[in-house]
Design a protein around this motif. Sequence first.
Motif, PDB file in Angstrom:
ATOM      1  N   VAL A 137       0.835  -1.203   0.000  1.00  0.00           N
ATOM      2  CA  VAL A 137       0.000   0.000   0.000  1.00  0.00           C
ATOM      3  C   VAL A 137       0.868   1.251   0.000  1.00  0.00           C
ATOM      4  O   VAL A 137       0.570   2.233  -0.686  1.00  0.00           O
ATOM      5  N   ALA A 173      -5.406   1.850   2.389  1.00  0.00           N
ATOM      6  CA  ALA A 173      -5.534   1.928   0.933  1.00  0.00           C
ATOM      7  C   ALA A 173      -6.831   2.598   0.526  1.00  0.00           C
ATOM      8  O   ALA A 173      -6.871   3.408  -0.412  1.00  0.00           O
ATOM      9  N   ALA A 237      -7.922   0.095 -10.872  1.00  0.00           N
ATOM     10  CA  ALA A 237      -6.976   0.763  -9.970  1.00  0.00           C
ATOM     11  C   ALA A 237      -6.128   1.771 -10.736  1.00  0.00           C
ATOM     12  O   ALA A 237      -5.874   2.881 -10.254  1.00  0.00           O
ATOM     13  N   PRO A 243      -8.411   1.098  -4.494  1.00  0.00           N
ATOM     14  CA  PRO A 243      -8.053  -0.309  -4.278  1.00  0.00           C
ATOM     15  C   PRO A 243      -9.169  -1.273  -4.652  1.00  0.00           C
ATOM     16  O   PRO A 243     -10.347  -0.915  -4.654  1.00  0.00           O
TER      17      PRO A 243
END
Length: 359
Positions: A137, A173, A237, A243
Motif C-alpha cells: 500500500v 488503501a 486501480a 483499491p
Amino acid sequence: MLPSKMPVMLLGPDGRPTAAGTAHLPADDELLRGFAGMVAARRFNDQASALVRQGRLAVYPSSHGQEACQVAAAQVLDAEDWLFPTYRDTAAVVARGGDPVEVLGLLKGDWHSGYDPYGLRVGPLTTPLATQLPHAVGVAHAARLRGERTVVLAMCGDGATSEGDFHEALNFAAVFHAPVVFFVQNNQYAISVPLARQSVAPSLAHKGVGYGIPGEQVDGNDLAALLGVLSGAVARARAGEGPQLVEGRTYRIQAHTNADDATRYRTDDEVTAWAAKDPLVRLETYLRAEGILDDARAAAFTEAAEEVARRTRDGMNRDVEPDPDDLFRFVYSRPTPQLVEQLAVVHDELSRTELEARP
C-alpha cells in the motif's frame, strides 16, 4: 461493491466454456501464454520439492495446484507495476521474470531476499503473514502522489485475512485511494486451520465492503477467469478508482511445506476432489478442443519448462561460501552501534573457532 454470489468461472472443470465464458474468454494468445507459464510453474514446483529432499533447500512451500493464481498475478501486470508476494508465491516471481535460483535463495538460506526487488519490481518474499500488505500500500500510495500509472498487486493467503496487517492495509488503501489490488489466494487452509475456523463471511471478498473496497471472487483454478477478473481490477486501480479486492478460490494440493503432515487435518477424498479441478488440465482440455494447442506447441512448452528446471537444479547444486559480514552489511547504510558490537562478537567467535580447529 459486493462480489458475485458465486465465484466467476469462464471454463468449467471439464474444460468447456461456461455461459459467461462463451462471450468473455481472453484472447487465444493470452491463454497460450498463461498455459505455458503454468507448465513451467508446475515443473518449477516439482524441482524445488526435489531439491528439499536432496538437502539443497531448507524448506519449500509448494504452490502445486495454485499455478493459475501464480501465473495470472504476474501476467496481468505491466512493466512499471509492482508485485508483492508471500513465501508461497515463488512461481509468481519466476513468472514475473525472476531468476529461479535467485528466487529460491531465501529458502536456501544464503542471501537476504535472493533477488533485486527494484530490478524486478517485486517485493521480497515474506514469511510473516500479511506484513507485505502495508508495504504494498505504501508503494502504491507513493506512486499515486508522484502521478505515476503504477499499480501494485499484493498477494496473500486466506490465513493472512485474520491478521491485523491485512485490515490495516485495506483501511489505509481505501482512505488514501491507493492503486493497489489485494489478491487473496484462498487455498482453504491456514496451515492446518480450515477456512470455516477462520471466517464465517459469505466469502473473503466480502471483507472489502467494510472498508469501502469493491470485492470479487473468482475460481482460482480457472486461468481464463483469473485473467479477466484480475486484469479488470488492475485496470480500475490504474484508472483512479482506488483499491480492489479479489479472492481466488483454489486449493493447496500438497502439504503446507515439507515439514507438514497434511493427513492430520484433511482427508484423501478432499484432496482427490480438488485434484480433479487441476488448472493445467482444465485449460489444456479447452485449448486442444479449440485447436489452439497441438502436440508440437505443447512439447515446446514442456521443453521450456525443463530448461527452467535444469537452470534451477544446476544453480542450486553450486555450493556458496557465505560471508558472515553480509548479515550486518545490508541492514542500514550506516551501521548502528549495536550492529558494530554484534559484528565484533561474530568475528571473535569465528577467530576462536579457527584457532580451535588448527592441529
